[in-house]
Design a protein around this motif. Structure first.
Motif, PDB file in Angstrom:
ATOM      1  N   PRO A 108       0.819  -1.228   0.000  1.00  0.00           N
ATOM      2  CA  PRO A 108       0.000   0.000   0.000  1.00  0.00           C
ATOM      3  C   PRO A 108       0.843   1.264   0.000  1.00  0.00           C
ATOM      4  O   PRO A 108       0.493   2.258  -0.648  1.00  0.00           O
ATOM      5  N   HIS A 109       1.958   1.231   0.725  1.00  0.00           N
ATOM      6  CA  HIS A 109       2.839   2.394   0.749  1.00  0.00           C
ATOM      7  C   HIS A 109       3.470   2.626  -0.625  1.00  0.00           C
ATOM      8  O   HIS A 109       3.676   3.775  -1.043  1.00  0.00           O
ATOM      9  N   ALA A 110       3.772   1.539  -1.323  1.00  0.00           N
ATOM     10  CA  ALA A 110       4.339   1.669  -2.667  1.00  0.00           C
ATOM     11  C   ALA A 110       3.335   2.319  -3.617  1.00  0.00           C
ATOM     12  O   ALA A 110       3.704   3.171  -4.441  1.00  0.00           O
ATOM     13  N   ARG A 111       2.064   1.943  -3.489  1.00  0.00           N
ATOM     14  CA  ARG A 111       1.045   2.572  -4.344  1.00  0.00           C
ATOM     15  C   ARG A 111       0.923   4.058  -4.036  1.00  0.00           C
ATOM     16  O   ARG A 111       0.765   4.884  -4.949  1.00  0.00           O
ATOM     17  N   ASP A 112       1.010   4.406  -2.764  1.00  0.00           N
ATOM     18  CA  ASP A 112       1.000   5.830  -2.403  1.00  0.00           C
ATOM     19  C   ASP A 112       2.195   6.547  -3.021  1.00  0.00           C
ATOM     20  O   ASP A 112       2.071   7.651  -3.563  1.00  0.00           O
ATOM     21  N   ALA A 113       3.365   5.924  -2.929  1.00  0.00           N
ATOM     22  CA  ALA A 113       4.579   6.543  -3.470  1.00  0.00           C
ATOM     23  C   ALA A 113       4.468   6.748  -4.977  1.00  0.00           C
ATOM     24  O   ALA A 113       4.903   7.776  -5.510  1.00  0.00           O
ATOM     25  N   GLU A 114       3.886   5.788  -5.676  1.00  0.00           N
ATOM     26  CA  GLU A 114       3.703   5.924  -7.127  1.00  0.00           C
ATOM     27  C   GLU A 114       2.785   7.099  -7.452  1.00  0.00           C
ATOM     28  O   GLU A 114       3.058   7.882  -8.377  1.00  0.00           O
ATOM     29  N   ALA A 115       1.695   7.239  -6.689  1.00  0.00           N
ATOM     30  CA  ALA A 115       0.779   8.353  -6.922  1.00  0.00           C
ATOM     31  C   ALA A 115       1.451   9.688  -6.636  1.00  0.00           C
ATOM     32  O   ALA A 115       1.248  10.674  -7.357  1.00  0.00           O
ATOM     33  N   LEU A 116       2.269   9.729  -5.595  1.00  0.00           N
ATOM     34  CA  LEU A 116       2.967  10.969  -5.244  1.00  0.00           C
ATOM     35  C   LEU A 116       4.014  11.325  -6.298  1.00  0.00           C
ATOM     36  O   LEU A 116       4.166  12.489  -6.670  1.00  0.00           O
ATOM     37  N   ALA A 117       4.734  10.316  -6.787  1.00  0.00           N
ATOM     38  CA  ALA A 117       5.715  10.565  -7.849  1.00  0.00           C
ATOM     39  C   ALA A 117       5.035  11.076  -9.108  1.00  0.00           C
ATOM     40  O   ALA A 117       5.529  11.990  -9.784  1.00  0.00           O
ATOM     41  N   ASP A 118       3.876  10.511  -9.428  1.00  0.00           N
ATOM     42  CA  ASP A 118       3.116  10.993 -10.584  1.00  0.00           C
ATOM     43  C   ASP A 118       2.695  12.446 -10.384  1.00  0.00           C
ATOM     44  O   ASP A 118       2.769  13.266 -11.315  1.00  0.00           O
ATOM     45  N   ALA A 119       2.251  12.766  -9.182  1.00  0.00           N
ATOM     46  CA  ALA A 119       1.808  14.131  -8.901  1.00  0.00           C
ATOM     47  C   ALA A 119       2.959  15.124  -9.004  1.00  0.00           C
ATOM     48  O   ALA A 119       2.772  16.265  -9.438  1.00  0.00           O
ATOM     49  N   LEU A 120       4.144  14.693  -8.625  1.00  0.00           N
ATOM     50  CA  LEU A 120       5.324  15.554  -8.721  1.00  0.00           C
ATOM     51  C   LEU A 120       5.845  15.652 -10.151  1.00  0.00           C
ATOM     52  O   LEU A 120       6.669  16.518 -10.452  1.00  0.00           O
ATOM     53  N   GLY A 121       5.398  14.746 -11.005  1.00  0.00           N
ATOM     54  CA  GLY A 121       5.834  14.773 -12.396  1.00  0.00           C
ATOM     55  C   GLY A 121       7.227  14.240 -12.624  1.00  0.00           C
ATOM     56  O   GLY A 121       7.867  14.584 -13.621  1.00  0.00           O
ATOM     57  N   ILE A 122       7.705  13.383 -11.708  1.00  0.00           N
ATOM     58  CA  ILE A 122       9.065  12.876 -11.842  1.00  0.00           C
ATOM     59  C   ILE A 122       9.062  11.487 -12.468  1.00  0.00           C
ATOM     60  O   ILE A 122       8.107  10.715 -12.334  1.00  0.00           O
ATOM     61  N   ASP A 123      10.143  11.170 -13.151  1.00  0.00           N
ATOM     62  CA  ASP A 123      10.353   9.825 -13.662  1.00  0.00           C
ATOM     63  C   ASP A 123      10.564   8.901 -12.477  1.00  0.00           C
ATOM     64  O   ASP A 123      11.258   9.256 -11.518  1.00  0.00           O
ATOM     65  N   HIS A 124       9.975   7.719 -12.508  1.00  0.00           N
ATOM     66  CA  HIS A 124      10.126   6.811 -11.373  1.00  0.00           C
ATOM     67  C   HIS A 124       9.933   5.380 -11.815  1.00  0.00           C
ATOM     68  O   HIS A 124       9.301   5.091 -12.841  1.00  0.00           O
ATOM     69  N   ASP A 125      10.486   4.471 -11.038  1.00  0.00           N
ATOM     70  CA  ASP A 125      10.336   3.039 -11.272  1.00  0.00           C
ATOM     71  C   ASP A 125      10.035   2.348  -9.950  1.00  0.00           C
ATOM     72  O   ASP A 125      10.524   2.756  -8.891  1.00  0.00           O
ATOM     73  N   THR A 126       9.247   1.289 -10.046  1.00  0.00           N
ATOM     74  CA  THR A 126       8.969   0.440  -8.894  1.00  0.00           C
ATOM     75  C   THR A 126       9.676  -0.894  -9.111  1.00  0.00           C
ATOM     76  O   THR A 126       9.491  -1.544 -10.146  1.00  0.00           O
ATOM     77  N   VAL A 127      10.485  -1.264  -8.144  1.00  0.00           N
ATOM     78  CA  VAL A 127      11.228  -2.524  -8.216  1.00  0.00           C
ATOM     79  C   VAL A 127      10.874  -3.345  -6.975  1.00  0.00           C
ATOM     80  O   VAL A 127      11.113  -2.912  -5.843  1.00  0.00           O
ATOM     81  N   HIS A 128      10.304  -4.511  -7.178  1.00  0.00           N
ATOM     82  CA  HIS A 128       9.955  -5.386  -6.063  1.00  0.00           C
ATOM     83  C   HIS A 128      11.204  -6.175  -5.659  1.00  0.00           C
ATOM     84  O   HIS A 128      11.734  -6.972  -6.435  1.00  0.00           O
ATOM     85  N   LEU A 129      11.645  -5.959  -4.446  1.00  0.00           N
ATOM     86  CA  LEU A 129      12.923  -6.509  -4.007  1.00  0.00           C
ATOM     87  C   LEU A 129      12.830  -7.919  -3.434  1.00  0.00           C
ATOM     88  O   LEU A 129      13.868  -8.505  -3.101  1.00  0.00           O
ATOM     89  N   GLN A 130      11.624  -8.458  -3.290  1.00  0.00           N
ATOM     90  CA  GLN A 130      11.513  -9.767  -2.650  1.00  0.00           C
ATOM     91  C   GLN A 130      12.352 -10.843  -3.340  1.00  0.00           C
ATOM     92  O   GLN A 130      13.052 -11.614  -2.658  1.00  0.00           O
ATOM     93  N   PRO A 131      12.338 -10.953  -4.687  1.00  0.00           N
ATOM     94  CA  PRO A 131      13.196 -11.973  -5.310  1.00  0.00           C
ATOM     95  C   PRO A 131      14.682 -11.770  -5.009  1.00  0.00           C
ATOM     96  O   PRO A 131      15.412 -12.735  -4.766  1.00  0.00           O
ATOM     97  N   LEU A 132      15.121 -10.516  -5.025  1.00  0.00           N
ATOM     98  CA  LEU A 132      16.518 -10.231  -4.727  1.00  0.00           C
ATOM     99  C   LEU A 132      16.847 -10.576  -3.283  1.00  0.00           C
ATOM    100  O   LEU A 132      17.888 -11.178  -2.987  1.00  0.00           O
ATOM    101  N   PHE A 133      15.949 -10.205  -2.365  1.00  0.00           N
ATOM    102  CA  PHE A 133      16.167 -10.497  -0.951  1.00  0.00           C
ATOM    103  C   PHE A 133      16.170 -12.002  -0.702  1.00  0.00           C
ATOM    104  O   PHE A 133      16.999 -12.514   0.075  1.00  0.00           O
ATOM    105  N   ALA A 134      15.265 -12.733  -1.361  1.00  0.00           N
ATOM    106  CA  ALA A 134      15.221 -14.185  -1.193  1.00  0.00           C
ATOM    107  C   ALA A 134      16.514 -14.830  -1.680  1.00  0.00           C
ATOM    108  O   ALA A 134      17.059 -15.739  -1.031  1.00  0.00           O
ATOM    109  N   GLN A 135      17.015 -14.359  -2.814  1.00  0.00           N
ATOM    110  CA  GLN A 135      18.265 -14.906  -3.331  1.00  0.00           C
ATOM    111  C   GLN A 135      19.432 -14.557  -2.414  1.00  0.00           C
ATOM    112  O   GLN A 135      20.326 -15.381  -2.188  1.00  0.00           O
ATOM    113  N   PHE A 136      19.414 -13.343  -1.894  1.00  0.00           N
ATOM    114  CA  PHE A 136      20.455 -12.919  -0.955  1.00  0.00           C
ATOM    115  C   PHE A 136      20.464 -13.838   0.264  1.00  0.00           C
ATOM    116  O   PHE A 136      21.521 -14.301   0.708  1.00  0.00           O
ATOM    117  N   GLY A 137      19.268 -14.100   0.797  1.00  0.00           N
ATOM    118  CA  GLY A 137      19.182 -14.987   1.955  1.00  0.00           C
ATOM    119  C   GLY A 137      19.622 -16.402   1.628  1.00  0.00           C
ATOM    120  O   GLY A 137      20.200 -17.097   2.472  1.00  0.00           O
TER     121      GLY A 137
END
Length: 305
Positions: A108-137
């Motif tokens: 939910p916080h990520a969705r808020d962040a995406e909406a805020l980035a859109d409102a600011l008009g900035i380029d942005h990307d969402t990267v889900h880190l769970q696969p990276l974290f799982a591999q790290f572990g």
């Protein structure tokens, strides 16, 4: 100070996620109003801080001959204020937002962040880190198991987020713009080389309560200002629970002890309507114990023979 300045949040694209109207912010609702006689402390003027921080960001980027900044956006107050100030200082085209959820709690916080980035008009990307974290572990030595270790896991995730931020910064000739405030900094409520790592900290001199006032100056959406501060790693996790007090109490104690140099007993007396002496003592003990997070790595003195 003259006519109000336009803000980065004049866009109509931010959805209203506020719940029913409430009186005061989350921290303010966690405590009673200060009683008569409670220490009155000077706080920065939000309009002046807005100008000061904008100039600071402009100078930092120019001094580094950088093309802009990267901001890790969580959907919370500090990262939203930081991104808005960066947009005002540099323009939306020179600010890049990274949104880096790692579990269902953060969605939910990520969705808020995406909406805020859109409102600011900035380029942005969402990267889900769970696969990276799982591999790290999976590749970490078994003796350093991350399962059922929330502090260890949270620190690892914070460092993975910063690794992605610096990847973006290196690739685009930008600086990593940190979001830590003075309250977190003085209590060591950051991860070394994680959210504590950055090339500049525009909010590093402002307490959390100062950031809240600055957010109102910037017209940050109410749902962001009213969110209970959280690291977002565990369900129901709140900064106030982790730190033992809401930021209204924390900031008063730190202003008196760190900024004014008063001893713990005197500080406890002056915030007695908000917190007991044990809470104040624990906050100041935490400040002392985390001094290493605010200092560069120690080195032997001199150059030897």
């Amino acid at each position: 100070m003259g006519d109000p300045q336009p803000t980065a949040f004049e866009s109509e694209t931010v959805p209203d996620r506020s719940a029913a109207p409430a009186s005061g912010t989350a921290d303010q609702r966690d405590r009673a109003d200060l009683a008569d006689g409670t220490e009155s402390l000077d706080t920065p003027d939000p309009a002046a801080e807005r100008e000061r921080i904008r100039a600071f960001i402009q100078d930092a980027v120019a001094d580094a001959s950088a093309d802009g900044v990267v901001v890790n956006m969580s959907g919370g107050l500090d990262s939203t204020v930081t991104a808005a100030l960066a947009v005002e200082a540099l323009g939306a085209d020179r600010v890049y937002g990274l949104i880096l959820p790692c579990n269902k709690v953060g969605a939910p916080h990520a969705r808020d962040a995406e909406a805020l980035a859109d409102a600011l008009g900035i380029d942005h990307d969402t990267v889900h880190l769970q696969p990276l974290f799982a591999q790290f572990g999976a590749v970490a030595p078994d003796r350093f198991d991350l399962h059922d270790e929330p502090v260890r896991s949270g620190n690892a995730i914070a460092r993975l987020r910063m690794a992605v931020a610096y990847l973006a910064a290196n690739a685009t000739n930008r600086l990593v713009c940190g979001t830590t405030n003075r309250s977190e900094h003085l209590l060591g409520y950051v991860t070394k080389h994680g959210d504590g790592a950055a090339d500049l900290l525009p909010l590093g001199h402002l307490y959390k309560t100062d950031v809240r006032a600055l957010a109102e100056e910037l017209d940050v959406p109410a749902f962001v200002v009213e969110k209970p501060p959280t690291a977002g790693f565990l369900p129901g996790q709140r900064d106030a629970d982790d730190l033992g007090a809401p930021y209204d109490v924390i900031d008063t104690a730190l202003r008196l002890a760190v900024d004014r140099g008063l001893d713990a007993e005197t500080v406890a007396e002056r915030v007695a309507t908000e917190a007991d002496g044990e809470t104040v003592a624990e906050l100041l003990a935490r400040h002392r114990a985390t001094a290493h997070k605010r200092a560069p790595p120690p080195m032997p003195e001199g150059r030897g023979n």
